[in-house]
Enzyme design. Structure first.
Site, PDB file in Angstrom:
ATOM      1  N   ARG A   1      61.409  70.549  42.478  1.00 18.73           N
ATOM      2  CA  ARG A   1      61.643  69.113  42.480  1.00 18.73           C
ATOM      3  C   ARG A   1      62.864  68.666  41.679  1.00 18.73           C
ATOM      4  NH1 ARG A   1      55.918  66.715  40.771  1.00 18.73           N
ATOM      5  NH2 ARG A   1      57.189  64.854  40.487  1.00 18.73           N
TER       6      ARG A   1
ATOM      7  N   HIS B   1      58.617  68.234  53.799  1.00 17.32           N
ATOM      8  CA  HIS B   1      58.425  67.759  52.427  1.00 17.32           C
ATOM      9  C   HIS B   1      57.170  66.884  52.356  1.00 17.32           C
ATOM     10  CE1 HIS B   1      60.171  67.367  48.409  1.00 17.32           C
ATOM     11  NE2 HIS B   1      59.864  66.084  48.426  1.00 17.32           N
TER      12      HIS B   1
ATOM     13  N   TYR C   1      64.978  48.924  57.388  1.00 17.87           N
ATOM     14  CA  TYR C   1      66.139  48.056  57.612  1.00 17.87           C
ATOM     15  C   TYR C   1      67.462  48.809  57.634  1.00 17.87           C
ATOM     16  CZ  TYR C   1      62.800  44.380  56.414  1.00 17.87           C
ATOM     17  OH  TYR C   1      61.713  43.557  56.375  1.00 17.87           O
TER      18      TYR C   1
END
Length: 843
Positions: free
Chosen positions: A49, A95, A138
């Site tokens: 990570r 993932h 968006y």
């Protein structure tokens, strides 16, 4: 033992009980279990990570984003797709974590203020330094050209693959990385017990260092720093002090100071400002404004009048910090550097994964890991391509053998019972391998033409040449390194851009006031905050521009004349003094000299374009205009259109008013001129429109209070009016001249204006309130004077400041003028070796 006793014993011990499949209860040491579980968690965070791989500079989530976008075909030549679609693909296939974490990682890859070379081409609101991005539904995204270079050659066995989380797919353990992404884009992450914070660098510089290391593997950090002198931050700005950078490049840890790029500019007619055009890495304008407000309220920063953020996409970063009058911009800037994020420290901590282990790496280590990775990638890619070409050559050679006797090939196939029998017979007759025989059986008849043979022979030759080149790469380490170096050079040519961050060894600033400063230091800092009260000149040009000089160096001519070199007023004062702006209505507007824009040149003739329009600097009433800039600490003489003269002492000006009257005018009268007249033998000069001139000594005019209406200065006849009023200083009387310019009657085509220059001493001094003498003989068509001026060293120009020539020879008092080559708009004082006495009291 009873259940109650067993429960009490368990509560007092460091073990826990867990049920097994057969319901047996076993004791587990809690400390051992916690240690084991925490280590597993820590390793997961470190490896999966938080820390980037030193080879491609990517964390797992970033690598998976780029790989999945490559698999989806989101190349730069295709259209953008919704970011949510990319996030969904990554989350579902590679993932299995939260969508917000994936989107946040993708957003950072698209932000040009975070990465030196963005890897995602974002469309929409991907945020700013101060604000977050819009939601994934968006925004849209696709790969950038740099991301294509990062994922190039993935299909050619260049890197290892591993199963995804559910063993349904394969994903790369590292990307091929055609450029050193870790150094170019940097990285930041917090793991368990460790963190990484790496600064971005210039791609061209990093690649130059990598190529040098390829050629000279023994090169040390000092040699590599000749190519990579320091970080190159996306936001630009400056890095002050290079010792921390050198330490970080040697050891992997170091600290350097970032400072904003700030210019001192005249932001308005009355105010100087600090214009911030580049901020330290990771700092946004809103954060600066918030911290600045706190510092001003806490009295840690003084001299700030206002802060305006003018940043936009077209003009870029522009944060304007307006300063109060009288404060030294450099000293205020020193306070801002100390108390706001205009100066920030960056702690370099180059921690990355090498062979799955976190290591702290210096510059050479980082480049070495990348170079080794790239050598491996190119070696594996070359071996893959060599195998592919050898396989193809094998097939081509089989086809060429078959085409030698194509009729027999066809006959064998036609007479065979099945494909297996045909295969065996072909292998036996033409000495083919099974692969070659199968390929011949799969051919279409249309490929068995004469042209196919030519094409196959050409392809065979090309394959042999390619195989030779590939074997040469694999057979020589030097050729392999040269190949990697050339590919890096191509990346530099494609993606390199100029350095943005300026590296500065050190920088001196004025002291800043702090709470812990000593009394002496605070006094010195407070003094440094203010503009020094040095002597200077306040200059008003005849074209209406106003400025102050840096000092009181005489305004001597410096070669060729420039625009606005004609001066209406030149006032001796000091930087923290006061002067007055006198209007034609008799009103004086008090001005602080420090508010007037300062000349940018140290000495010499002022370039008045450096000043400001006086009409922009002073608020005037309708129809009102500035007549002159006047000192407020010396005797002032002024004259009006109706021939009134008045002298006023400096003691008569009010101390606490910004505006006041210098004379009480009668209806219809206006002020036409004014200047300092401290000496009784100064000459006061009136010139009328009809060409009459009167001069008399200043001692004939007794000073009045400011409310006085003056006394009769010149007697006017036949509706004549005063055109000009001037003061010729006694010290320069022998250098003073009178300049007159005529105007012609409308419609007189054969008449042109004339000008005349006459020494003032040609005009005899007369008594006050007399008509004077004729100063200009009019020619046919000339009806009056257009301009008149008296004083030393005259110059003429247009109203826009363009120089115009005056007659060089002096004429007699009652002579006519000389015809002008070009029109004159204004007359005023030019550069001269001596100006009003510098020994006079400064205002």
């Amino acid at each position: 033992m009873s259940k109650r006793s067993k429960s009490k014993a368990s509560a007092n011990s460091s073990t826990a009980v867990v049920p097994t499949e057969d319901q047996n209860i076993i004791d587990i040491d809690v400390a051992s279990e916690m240690e084991h579980s925490f280590l597993e968690y820590a390793y997961s965070v470190i490896y999966s990570r938080a820390l980037p791989d030193a080879r491609d500079g990517l964390k797992p989530v970033q690598r998976r984003i780029l790989y999945m976008m490559n698999q989806m075909g989101l190349t730069p030549d295709k259209g953008h797709v919704k970011s949510a679609r990319v996030v969904g693909e990554v989350m579902g296939k590679l993932h299995p974590h939260g969508d917000s974490a994936i989107y946040d990682a993708m957003v950072r890859l698209a932000q040009d203020f975070n990465l030196r070379l963005p890897l995602v081409d974002g469309h929409g609101n991907f945020g700013s330094v101060d604000d977050g991005p819009a939601a994934a539904r968006y925004t849209e995204a696709r790969m950038s050209q740099a991301a294509v270079a990062m994922t190039a050659d993935l299909a050619e066995d260049t890197v290892d693959f591993e199963p995804n989380y559910d063993n349904q797919m394969q994903q790369p353990t590292v990307l091929p990385a055609a450029f050193p992404n870790l150094l170019v884009n940097g990285a930041a992450g917090i793991a368990v017990g460790m963190a990484t914070n790496m600064a971005p660098h210039n791609l061209g510089e990093v690649i130059a260092a990598a190529r040098h290391l390829l050629e000279h593997p023994e090169a040390d950090t000092k040699a590599l720093m000749k190519f990579v002198p320091g970080p190159d931050l996306p936001s630009g700005a400056r890095i002050v002090g290079l010792d921390g950078i050198k330490e970080a490049y040697e050891t992997g840890r170091g600290r350097f100071t970032m400072r904003a790029t700030v210019n001192v500019e005249q932001v308005s007619a009355r105010r100087t400002g600090l214009v911030v055009t580049e901020l330290p890495y990771g700092v946004g304008p809103e954060r600066i404004i918030d911290r600045l407000k706190i510092a001003v309220n806490a009295k840690k920063v003084v001299g700030i009048a206002d802060v305006v953020d003018l940043t936009d996409r077209h003009n870029g970063m522009q944060l304007v910090i307006e300063l109060k009058a009288g404060f030294n911009p450099q000293a205020v800037l020193a306070q801002l550097y100390k108390h706001t994020p205009l100066e920030e420290n960056f702690g370099m901590n180059n921690v990355a994964l090498v062979d799955g282990q976190p290591q702290t790496l210096g510059l050479k280590d980082l480049l070495s890991v990348y170079v080794d990775h790239r050598l491996t990638v190119v070696r594996r890619r070359t071996a893959h391509r060599l195998g592919k070409r050898k396989d193809r050559l094998h097939l081509v050679e089989g086809l060429l053998l078959a085409l030698v006797d194509i009729d027999e090939v066809i006959e064998i196939i036609r007479t065979s019972d099945d494909a297996s029998a045909a295969r065996q017979r072909l292998m036996m007759v033409f000495d083919l391998t099974e692969i070659q025989a199968n390929h011949i059986l799969e051919l279409r008849l249309r490929q068995l033409t004469k042209f196919s043979r030519i094409d196959l022979e050409t392809e065979r030759d090309d394959l042999l040449a390619a195989i030779e080149a590939l074997e040469k790469i694999l057979g020589s380490d030097a050729v392999l390194r040269e190949t990697v170096s050339n590919e890096l050079a191509e990346m530099a040519e494609k993606f390199n851009d100029p350095r943005r961050t300026k590296l500065v060894k050190s920088e001196e600033l004025a002291p800043a006031v702090t709470a812990s400063s000593s009394k002496a230091d605070r006094a010195a800092a407070a003094s440094a905050l203010l503009v020094p009260d040095d002597p200077c000149w306040v200059v008003l040009s005849a074209s209406g521009r106003l400025l102050r000089t840096k000092d009181q160096t005489p305004l001597t001519g410096q070669g060729r004349r420039r625009r606005h070199d004609v001066y209406t007023s030149v006032v001796a004062t000091t930087a923290r003094g006061e002067v007055g702006a006198l209007t034609d209505t008799g009103r004086i507007i008090r001005l602080n000299v420090v508010e007037i824009p300062a000349l940018q040149e140290a000495t010499g003739t002022p370039a008045m374009t450096d000043g400001v329009k006086v009409s922009d600097f002073i608020t005037l009433q309708r129809g009102e205009k500035i007549i002159a800039m006047v000192p407020l600490n010396r005797v002032l003489a002024l004259g009006t259109r109706n021939g009134v003269v008045k002298r006023v002492r400096a003691d008569d000006w009010p101390l606490n008013q910004d505006e006041f009257e210098a004379i009480t005018l009668k209806d219809g009268d206006t002020v036409v001129g004014a200047a300092a007249s401290p000496e009784d033998d100064d000459q006061l000069v009136f010139v009328t429109e009809s060409g009459q001139l009167l001069r008399f000594a200043a001692e004939l005019v007794r000073p009045q209070g400011r409310s006085g209406g003056g006394i009769a200065g010149m007697k006017l006849v036949d509706n004549d009016q005063v055109l000009s009023f001037s003061v010729a200083p006694a010290a320069e009387l022998d250098e003073s001249v009178v300049v007159t310019v005529t105007k012609t009657e409308d419609g007189m085509l054969d008449a042109s204006p004339t000008a005349k220059v006459t020494t003032l001493e040609e005009f005899a001094a007369k008594g006050r309130n007399t008509q004077g003498v004729r100063a200009h003989r009019f020619l046919r068509g000339e009806i009056a004077l257009e301009l008149a001026w008296a004083g030393p060293h005259p110059l003429a120009s247009t109203t826009g400041g363009v120089a115009r020539a005056l007659p060089q020879e002096h004429s007699e008092r009652d002579a006519s003028g000389i015809m002008l080559d070009s029109a004159i708009g204004v007359i005023g004082r030019g550069a001269s070796p001596v100006l009003p006495s510098q020994d006079a009291d400064q205002g």
